[in-house]
Design an enzyme around this catalytic site. Structure first.
Site, PDB file in Angstrom:
ATOM      1  N   HIS A  65       0.816  -1.224   0.000  1.00  0.00           N
ATOM      2  CA  HIS A  65       0.000   0.000   0.000  1.00  0.00           C
ATOM      3  C   HIS A  65       0.845   1.269   0.000  1.00  0.00           C
ATOM      4  CE1 HIS A  65      -3.554  -2.382   0.554  1.00  0.00           C
ATOM      5  NE2 HIS A  65      -3.158  -2.849   1.723  1.00  0.00           N
ATOM      6  N   HIS A 112      -6.207  -7.216  -0.137  1.00  0.00           N
ATOM      7  CA  HIS A 112      -6.381  -5.776  -0.386  1.00  0.00           C
ATOM      8  C   HIS A 112      -5.712  -5.382  -1.702  1.00  0.00           C
ATOM      9  CE1 HIS A 112      -6.494  -6.154   4.103  1.00  0.00           C
ATOM     10  NE2 HIS A 112      -7.543  -5.353   3.948  1.00  0.00           N
TER      11      HIS A 112
HETATM   12  N1  Q9C Z   1     -12.015  -3.292   8.062  1.00  0.00           N
HETATM   13  C1  Q9C Z   1      -2.354  -5.071   4.498  1.00  0.00           C
HETATM   14  O1  Q9C Z   1      -2.991  -6.116   4.504  1.00  0.00           O
HETATM   15  N2  Q9C Z   1      -7.902  -1.357   7.442  1.00  0.00           N
HETATM   16  N3  Q9C Z   1      -2.890  -3.905   4.869  1.00  0.00           N
HETATM   17  C2  Q9C Z   1      -9.042  -1.728   6.701  1.00  0.00           C
HETATM   18  C3  Q9C Z   1     -11.363  -2.526   7.017  1.00  0.00           C
HETATM   19  C4  Q9C Z   1      -6.626  -1.285   6.765  1.00  0.00           C
HETATM   20  C5  Q9C Z   1      -4.264  -3.845   5.247  1.00  0.00           C
HETATM   21  C6  Q9C Z   1     -10.273  -1.668   7.574  1.00  0.00           C
HETATM   22  C7  Q9C Z   1      -6.100  -2.597   6.288  1.00  0.00           C
HETATM   23  C8  Q9C Z   1      -4.684  -2.509   5.783  1.00  0.00           C
HETATM   24  C9  Q9C Z   1      -0.922  -5.105   4.114  1.00  0.00           C
HETATM   25 ZN    ZN Z   2      -3.934  -7.108   2.972  1.00  0.00          ZN
END
Ligand code: Q9C
Ligand code: ZN
Length: 671
Positions: free
Chosen positions: A135, A174
């Site tokens: 990200h 994601h």
């Molecule tokens: N419930 C990685 O997996 N929060 N990052 C989302 C939705 C952020 C994920 C909230 C998630 C980041 C590397």
């Molecule tokens: Zn993720």
């Protein structure tokens, strides 16, 4: 050639210091859980252990701005309140005094892995890292990610190793929008991501995560997004996405290196992903990627927040990297409608840029080959043939499969039982040349119904084959190669099928190349799926009796494997695979190797290859190497499929799709 495992204990230091429900799932135990499980399974010990180094300022500068790198450097000396205030300037981020050190180790681990693979020290590997990377953007931390580990590795592979084509596969649940932004106009990096999207209602809520974001400028068609619009995607959905979308493009792209943004929040149990794919699925995904780029696959950990699911999935990935056969997938192999809609919209968005998708998708209604029936209509499937019975839920695993799960790697992977001394090979280590043979009387009894098996050479070959097959069914040997006189090929195959079915195989997949007809006495009970490649015309005589001509062009061969052979094979879920290269099979070594390598994903790798005695030592050698788990050589740039190849495939898919749901790559039209 070996598998690297890159790690450094210091990466467990960074952690959340205040209350933040969104960030608390990204914790140090993620790394220790994965590593402990790798040790328990004896997998860590089989890898080349590399201690991660820190990436340099210049290396971070390959994708990040100098200002952003200094900003992160300064977090080392901030107090808790300042850290929290700075973290609040980004989306889903926490900083810790150790974050800069950890993030430099995470990026450095990826660089070491790529260096180890591209210098030939190892074939492939995994970097177990925190914080994750996909990200993070040129000047922004995001979604637990500080430096973009995979993007830095890709830029480094281009700059320091002069690579021109790098495939990034982002199987994290994601969208790795950071990677997408960094390479969206770069045709030397093909970025594929599937992600929970729910029509834009899931984090990070970006319009550019949808399937119609395909890159810009020179990079058009080099960004491939597959948005999942429902939770609950499972093994069948993931495998279908690989077979019908990612792999056709990947073969056409012909990467020199595959980087995996290996997030395991796409696995069952994960609180973020809410998906259903089981850990074994990651062995299959890894296995499918290993046929690309000569097997140069570098996986780097991204997300994955359910510790048990994460640890198992990491083990499955490492097992596959080590060349162990993948455990069979559980569950009904039927992709859901929502997955098919997503796959189809991504295929449609990419079709303008990829030859491998064009001919197929622009044909709205498949036309049958002209050779078929006078009206030019496909004949109906034979009535009285088996119905959909065997497509119903797979029967309970046989005792053989139970053994296989307890002992995923038999001490002997591949045995070569060659009968003709003139194709004796220089065998790779751990491939055993079989001396044993079945008892003479028993061999004669099996041979009796077949005229072509009475000759002494044929009997000798059959005895060796039977002995080999028993070794495979008992779990002493994983796979094997047997040679037989050309005149006895069909009869030998017939005996091998009968013997397999009577000695424990529940479902047997037979892929017969060249002029081999389905044995006439073979029961139509759904236990054998007969697939002939090399027939005169495409024909589906029943859902278990399929014939197709050998495609003339490499592109056609690839679509035959990805669009027909593997969907049928994954749908059938065999526990034994026979691949027979019969008279006039016409298959080149690299093509045969690719077919064998991909079929090794089925049946726990229990694959028996039958060759003709006068095959070249090269062919036997290349098959021995892929069956023991080596990567097949890459085919190079592939020609487009010929119109006849495409027609045959479209015709068979039209015939078989109602029964074999893994063939589908678009949803049913609701009229
Ligand atoms: N419930 C990685 O997996 N929060 N990052 C989302 C939705 C952020 C994920 C909230 C998630 C980041 C590397
Ligand atoms: Zn993720």
């Amino acid at each position: 050639m070996g598998t690297a495992l890159v790690y450094h204990e210091d990466m467990t230091a960074t952690r959340l210091l205040w209350d933040d429900p969104e960030c608390e799932i990204e914790r140090p135990e993620r790394l220790t859980a994965a590593l402990d499980r790798l040790r328990q399974r004896g997998l860590e010990q089989r890898c080349l252990r590399l201690s991660a180094r820190e990436a340099s300022k210049e290396e971070l500068g390959l994708v990040h701005s100098p200002e952003y790198v200094s900003l992160v450097r300064k977090t080392q000396v901030l107090g808790e309140e300042e850290l929290q205030a700075l973290s609040g300037q980004f989306d889903a981020i926490y900083f810790h005094p150790s974050t800069f050190h950890c993030a430099r180790l995470a990026a450095g681990a990826g660089l070491q892995l790529v260096d180890a693979v591209l210098t030939g020290a190892v074939q492939n590997g995994l970097a177990l890292v925190r914080p994750p990377g996909h990200h993070s953007q040129r000047a922004a931390a995001n979604g637990f990610c500080v430096f973009n580990n995979v993007a830095i590795a890709a830029a480094h592979a281009k700059q320091k190793h002069g690579l021109h084509r790098i495939l990034i596969v982002d199987w994290d649940v994601h969208h790795g929008q950071g990677i997408q932004y960094l390479f969206e106009d770069d045709p030397s990096v093909l970025y594929f991501s599937w992600h929970r999207y729910e029509h834009g209602r899931f984090w990070p809520f970006l319009r550019e995560s949808d399937a119609d974001a395909v890159g810009r400028g020179q990079g058009l068609g080099f960004t491939v997004n597959l948005p999942w619009n429902q939770v609950g995607m499972g093994n069948a959905d993931y495998v279908a996405a690989f077979l019908h979308l990612l792999l056709p493009l990947a073969f056409e792209f012909d990467p020199e290196l595959v980087l995996v943004s290996a997030g395991f929040d796409s696995a069952i149990g994960d609180p973020e992903g809410q998906m259903q794919a089981t850990p074994e699925c990651f062995a299959h995904l890894t296995h499918l990627l290993q046929v690309l780029a000569g097997g140069r696959v570098c996986a780097m950990l991204e997300g994955g927040y359910h510790l048990e699911s994460l640890a198992e999935s990491v083990c499955m990935t490492v097992q596959a990297l080590l060349g162990d056969p993948a455990p069979p997938l559980s569950g009904l192999m039927v992709p859901c409608q929502s997955a098919l809609e997503s796959i189809q919209s991504a295929r449609a968005a990419q079709a303008p840029y990829w030859k491998s998708l064009q001919l197929q998708d622009v044909t709205p209604v498949p036309t049958s080959p002209s050779t078929h029936s006078p009206e030019g209509r496909p004949p109906p499937l034979l009535p009285g043939g088996p119905t959909c019975k065997a497509a119903a839920p797979a029967p309970a695993p046989s005792s053989l499969l139970d053994q296989l799960c307890l002992c995923p790697a038999p001490s002997v992977r591949t045995t070569v039982a060659l009968t003709a001394p003139d194709i004796t090979l220089v065998l790779p280590p751990d491939v055993i040349q079989q001396e044993g043979s079945a008892l003479r009387e028993e061999t004669e009894a099996w041979a009796r119904p077949h005229e072509s098996l009475v000759r002494e050479e044929a009997l000798t070959a059959l005895g060796k084959l039977l002995y080999l097959l028993d070794g495979m069914l008992d779990g002493q040997v994983n796979s094997g190669i047997a040679a037989t006189p050309a005149s006895a090929a069909a009869a030998t195959l017939d005996v091998a099928i009968q013997r397999g079915l009577s000695h424990g195989a529940q479902r047997l997949l037979c892929v017969a190349l060249g002029q081999l007809d389905r044995p006439p006495d073979l029961a139509h009970d759904g236990r054998t799926l007969w697939l002939n490649i090399g027939g005169k015309e495409a024909a589906a005589l029943s859902m278990f009796h399929v014939a197709t001509p050998l495609p003339v062009m490499t592109g056609g061969f690839l679509s035959c494997i990805l669009g027909l052979v593997l969907p049928l094979a994954y749908g059938f879920q065999p526990d034994l695979v026979l691949v027979a290269l019969g008279p006039g099979h016409g298959l080149q070594g690299p093509h045969a190797a690719l077919l064998a390598a991909m079929l090794r994903g089925l049946a726990g790798g229990r694959v028996l290859a039958l060759l003709e005695e006068d095959s070249t030592p090269q062919l036997a050698g290349i098959l021995a190497r892929v069956l023991r788990g080596e990567a097949p050589p890459s085919l190079g740039p592939s020609s487009v499929a010929s119109p006849e190849d495409v027609q045959a495939l479209m015709y068979l898919r039209g015939q078989l799709e109602p029964q074999w749901k893994m063939l589908q790559c678009r949803p049913h039209l609701v009229v």
